[in-house]
Design an enzyme around this catalytic site. Structure first.
Site, short mmCIF file in Angstrom:
data_model
loop_
_atom_site.label_atom_id
_atom_site.label_comp_id
_atom_site.label_asym_id
_atom_site.label_seq_id
_atom_site.Cartn_x
_atom_site.Cartn_y
_atom_site.Cartn_z
N HIS A 25 -4.82 13.40 -22.07
CA HIS A 25 -4.79 12.33 -21.06
C HIS A 25 -6.08 11.51 -21.13
O HIS A 25 -7.05 11.77 -20.41
CB HIS A 25 -4.61 12.92 -19.66
CG HIS A 25 -4.30 11.87 -18.62
ND1 HIS A 25 -3.21 11.93 -17.79
CD2 HIS A 25 -4.92 10.70 -18.31
CE1 HIS A 25 -3.18 10.86 -17.01
NE2 HIS A 25 -4.24 10.10 -17.30
N HIS A 27 -7.19 7.32 -21.58
CA HIS A 27 -6.84 5.90 -21.75
C HIS A 27 -7.88 5.28 -22.66
O HIS A 27 -9.10 5.38 -22.38
CB HIS A 27 -6.85 5.19 -20.40
CG HIS A 27 -5.88 5.75 -19.41
ND1 HIS A 27 -4.61 5.25 -19.25
CD2 HIS A 27 -5.99 6.79 -18.53
CE1 HIS A 27 -3.99 5.94 -18.31
NE2 HIS A 27 -4.80 6.89 -17.86
N GLY A 188 -1.36 2.67 -14.35
CA GLY A 188 -1.67 1.48 -13.56
C GLY A 188 -1.93 1.82 -12.11
O GLY A 188 -1.83 2.98 -11.70
N HIS A 215 2.11 9.12 -14.75
CA HIS A 215 1.13 9.34 -13.67
C HIS A 215 1.96 9.61 -12.41
O HIS A 215 2.85 8.83 -12.08
CB HIS A 215 0.26 8.11 -13.49
CG HIS A 215 -0.81 7.98 -14.54
ND1 HIS A 215 -0.53 7.77 -15.86
CD2 HIS A 215 -2.17 8.07 -14.44
CE1 HIS A 215 -1.68 7.73 -16.53
NE2 HIS A 215 -2.68 7.90 -15.69
N GLU A 218 -0.46 10.15 -7.44
CA GLU A 218 -1.92 10.00 -7.46
C GLU A 218 -2.51 9.74 -6.08
O GLU A 218 -3.61 10.16 -5.77
CB GLU A 218 -2.29 8.80 -8.35
CG GLU A 218 -2.57 9.16 -9.78
CD GLU A 218 -2.95 7.92 -10.58
OE1 GLU A 218 -2.07 7.08 -10.82
OE2 GLU A 218 -4.12 7.81 -10.95
N ASP A 297 -9.22 11.42 -18.70
CA ASP A 297 -8.71 10.17 -18.12
C ASP A 297 -9.50 8.96 -18.64
O ASP A 297 -8.99 8.19 -19.45
CB ASP A 297 -8.73 10.22 -16.59
CG ASP A 297 -7.55 9.48 -15.98
OD1 ASP A 297 -6.77 8.87 -16.73
OD2 ASP A 297 -7.41 9.51 -14.75
#
Ligand code: IMP
Ligand code: ZN
Length: 360
Positions: A25, A27, A188, A215, A218, A297
């Protein structure tokens, strides 16, 4: 017996750095370090002194209050995406990200990114993806195939249905060009968007045999019954974050043994969770039998490497070295890259364990 006793000892940063790790995970743009962004900024500033963007070392200083859910997402749209606008800066940043995961002891990486065209340039989504894939291929070769690298394409919650379907089409188009594209993600700003928009896109991904990671829960606003029901109906293979999950959804997730991508520092520093590291929901999920993959992340923003995430888990949940080896093995179960990759990673971990137990 000796190895058993040694592996019960408490964890330290040397152990977690050398532990062969699986990162699932991360980005891409959020993984770029402030220093790499600064180098890119300096070069841009040299070419165009009137450029108005501030120095990344100031904007992203970890001495300031950390980014939260309100300030975090605009950082990309209004700042980093305006800084990285050329093929050379996409290349420079991607290669630097790969290098830092490798240097941290990551030996299997699934990096995710949102396909993006750069306005006012010839960079289309296709060019963006092929540039990233080229870097992955180059890095894979130059590391002597030491770190396996795969790509996941992200759908942004703010996307319209057509754009989301286009991302799936791109994943299919690029799945076997260079390093493979193995899946699609939904990411997002969780305060935005209606996830039911993406039903067709995820059905198409599933039909095409792509893996799905989402996701999930969250923030409270993205944890409604409707949203979570819709997301689970897309038949995800893994879920990210799983913070505000009501009991009945938790039961379903446990029953399906879905892989969970948990990101301690990101959640604690962005105040998505309460009570600091010790109260992180890792503690709860750990007891459920769902395989867990710790993830960074956005290491560029939150500043905590994967080896540090393992260290934090060890320290705050009283895990031994043997427990961290087990945690690394549970991340292998969640990989999208296939059985051969899993076997390769299990072997690396077994070798590491033997080496550690043999060393004084
Ligand atoms: P990129 O997709 O490589 O450009 O990486 C940046 C993007 O990742 C951001 O625009 C967000 O959409 C997404 N992202 C990064 N961190 C998170 C997160 O914690 N939750 C949801 N989305 C995230
Ligand atoms: Zn994420």
């Amino acid at each position: 017996m000796g190895s058993h006793i040694k592996s019960q000892s408490s964890v330290d940063s040397n152990f977690t750095r050398h532990l062969p790790k699986v990162e699932l995970h991360a980005h891409l743009t959020g993984s770029i370090s402030p220093q790499t962004l600064h180098d890119i900024w300096l070069e841009r500033k040299g070419q165009d002194p009137s450029m108005e963007l501030d120095d990344p070392l100031k904007v992203m200083s970890t001495e300031k209050e950390h980014f939260n859910v309100f300030t975090f997402f605009p950082l990309f749209d209004t700042y980093i995406y305006n800084l990285i606008t050329s093929v050379s800066s996409i290349r420079q940043s991607t290669l630097a990200v790969l290098q830092s995961f490798y240097a941290d002891g990551v030996r299997y990486l699934e990096l995710r990114t949102t396909p993006r065209a750069v306005p006012g340039t010839s960079i289309s989504k296709q060019i963006y993806i092929s540039t990233v894939l080229d870097c992955m291929d180059e890095f894979f070769q130059s590391s002597g195939n030491d770190m396996s690298i795969y790509l996941i394409l992200s759908i942004d919650r703010k996307n319209a249905a057509e754009e989301a379907a286009q991302t799936v089409d791109l994943a299919i188009e690029f799945r076997n060009q260079g390093r493979p594209v193995v899946g699609v993600d939904l990411c997002g700003n969780p305060a935005r968007g209606d996830v039911s928009t993406f039903r067709v896109a995820f059905a198409k991904a599933k039909d095409a045999g792509l893996k799905i990671t989402l996701h999930f829960a969250e923030i409270p606003a993205s944890s409604t019954e409707d949203e979570l029901r819709a997301l689970l109906s897309y038949q995800p293979d893994r879920l990210g974050h799983v913070i505000h999950v009501p009991p009945k959804f938790k039961e379903e997730i446990v029953e399906k043994k879905l892989g969970l991508e948990l990101c301690l520092s990101c959640n604690v520093l962005a105040k998505l969770t309460e009570g600091g590291f010790a109260e992180h929901h890792f503690g709860e999920w750990q007891k459920t039998g769902c395989p867990i993959a710790l993830g960074t992340d956005d290491v560029g923003v939150f500043g905590s490497s994967l080896s540090n995430e393992y260290l934090l888990a060890g320290q705050h949940f009283s895990l031994t070295k043997a427990d961290l080896l087990g945690l690394s093995r549970s991340a292998i179960e969640c990989m999208f890259g296939g059985n051969e990759e899993k076997d390769k990673m299990y072997k690396l971990l077994n070798d590491f364990q033997e080496l550690k137990s043999a060393s004084p």
